[in-house]
Write a protein that holds these residues in place. Sequence first.
Motif, short mmCIF file in Angstrom:
data_model
loop_
_atom_site.label_atom_id
_atom_site.label_comp_id
_atom_site.label_asym_id
_atom_site.label_seq_id
_atom_site.Cartn_x
_atom_site.Cartn_y
_atom_site.Cartn_z
N GLN A 18 33.60 -5.44 -41.69
CA GLN A 18 33.76 -4.93 -43.02
C GLN A 18 33.22 -3.56 -43.39
O GLN A 18 32.66 -3.43 -44.26
CB GLN A 18 32.93 -6.06 -44.04
N LEU A 19 33.91 -2.80 -42.58
CA LEU A 19 33.42 -1.20 -42.72
C LEU A 19 34.34 -0.71 -43.85
O LEU A 19 35.69 -1.14 -44.10
CB LEU A 19 33.83 -0.41 -41.38
N ARG A 20 33.83 0.41 -44.21
CA ARG A 20 34.72 0.97 -45.51
C ARG A 20 35.08 2.46 -44.97
O ARG A 20 34.37 3.07 -44.33
CB ARG A 20 33.98 0.99 -46.81
N THR A 68 25.89 5.31 -43.31
CA THR A 68 27.11 6.15 -43.58
C THR A 68 27.31 7.16 -42.66
O THR A 68 26.41 7.66 -42.02
CB THR A 68 27.16 6.82 -45.01
N LEU A 85 36.32 5.92 -46.60
CA LEU A 85 36.26 6.45 -48.04
C LEU A 85 36.89 7.98 -47.68
O LEU A 85 36.16 8.62 -47.17
CB LEU A 85 35.08 6.53 -48.65
N ALA A 130 30.02 2.59 -44.16
CA ALA A 130 30.98 3.45 -44.65
C ALA A 130 31.24 4.72 -43.83
O ALA A 130 30.30 5.28 -43.63
CB ALA A 130 31.11 3.87 -46.08
N GLY A 151 29.08 -3.25 -42.87
CA GLY A 151 29.29 -2.85 -44.25
C GLY A 151 29.27 -1.73 -44.25
O GLY A 151 29.24 -0.97 -45.45
N VAL A 158 37.05 -2.41 -38.16
CA VAL A 158 37.02 -2.36 -39.47
C VAL A 158 36.81 -3.61 -40.04
O VAL A 158 36.12 -3.47 -41.04
CB VAL A 158 38.28 -1.49 -39.91
#
Length: 321
Positions: free
Chosen positions: A262-264, A217, A266, A239, A237, A258
Amino acid sequence: MRAVYAQTQSAEDPISGLKVGEFDAPQPPEGFRRVRVKASALNHHDLWSLQGVGLAADALPMVLGCDAAGIDDDGNEVIVHGVISSPGWEGDETLDPKRSLLSERLPGAMADEVWVPARNLVPKPAELSFEEAACLPTAWLTAYRMLFTVNPAAPGSTILVQGAGGGVATALISLASAAGYRVWATSRSAEKREHALKLGAEQAFEAGARLPERVDTVFDSVGEATWAHSLKSLKPGGAVVTCGATSGPNPPADLNRVFFLQLRVLGSTMGTRAELVRLVNFLVATGVRPEIDSVLPLEEAEKGFRKMHDGDVMGKIVFRH
């Protein structure tokens, strides 16, 4: 009453509109409680108000300040939760579309007294000084929510804090290291990188530096200047948790990265009263305390504003009332 307030606004010279002096005490709405302020803390939000961001010109003059700790009229030592939800709202205050922060619609905390809804008062434990408690409602609460509510990575994971030195960043480093995360940090300043290590970061890097490995993260409150680096620093994956954009609100999207990895992304804003209570309990249990850059008398508030405006800050600037 004495107060620090915005008289005028200027995007080019925000501090020109700052006034420190007498201010007519407001007439409180029904159901509000008075707190005699012992300490308040400075946030970027206060500078933005002077720039005309988030504070309507027709609301001027406006007492500044989202953060306060003091004593209520019953003699209780309290911390003020600065998120003001609309009457009758239930649940997460940060999701109320009609919410505001102190100093946006209601007079803020940089005054001899502040009036807030009774539900916005949290008991201050004896273990925290008024100056330490005043640091919590904005920067530290924002960091707590980012780390423990929004962040998908568990303790033991590797995280990156961008822009070490500011209030949210120093709070993230302190909270995350105490909770068992492997903390890395970045800063343009060698002094601030060294300070991040003292706060508990395992490693500190120059802004934009290539990391030894990708992280789970990234916590980014800087925005435009760090966004591309934040995305490149993530494992597939991973974030980015973002709470603001002090360097600019329009970072490059880099959507290919992204969706291919498959990034997030938030978003996180402030925190709830319940989270503020848990934050206070966490500090009491762990012994972690807010990093305070300087404590100034309220009369010298302009000095603190200039210090923040110039970026010469490590931790929180606090005003003693």
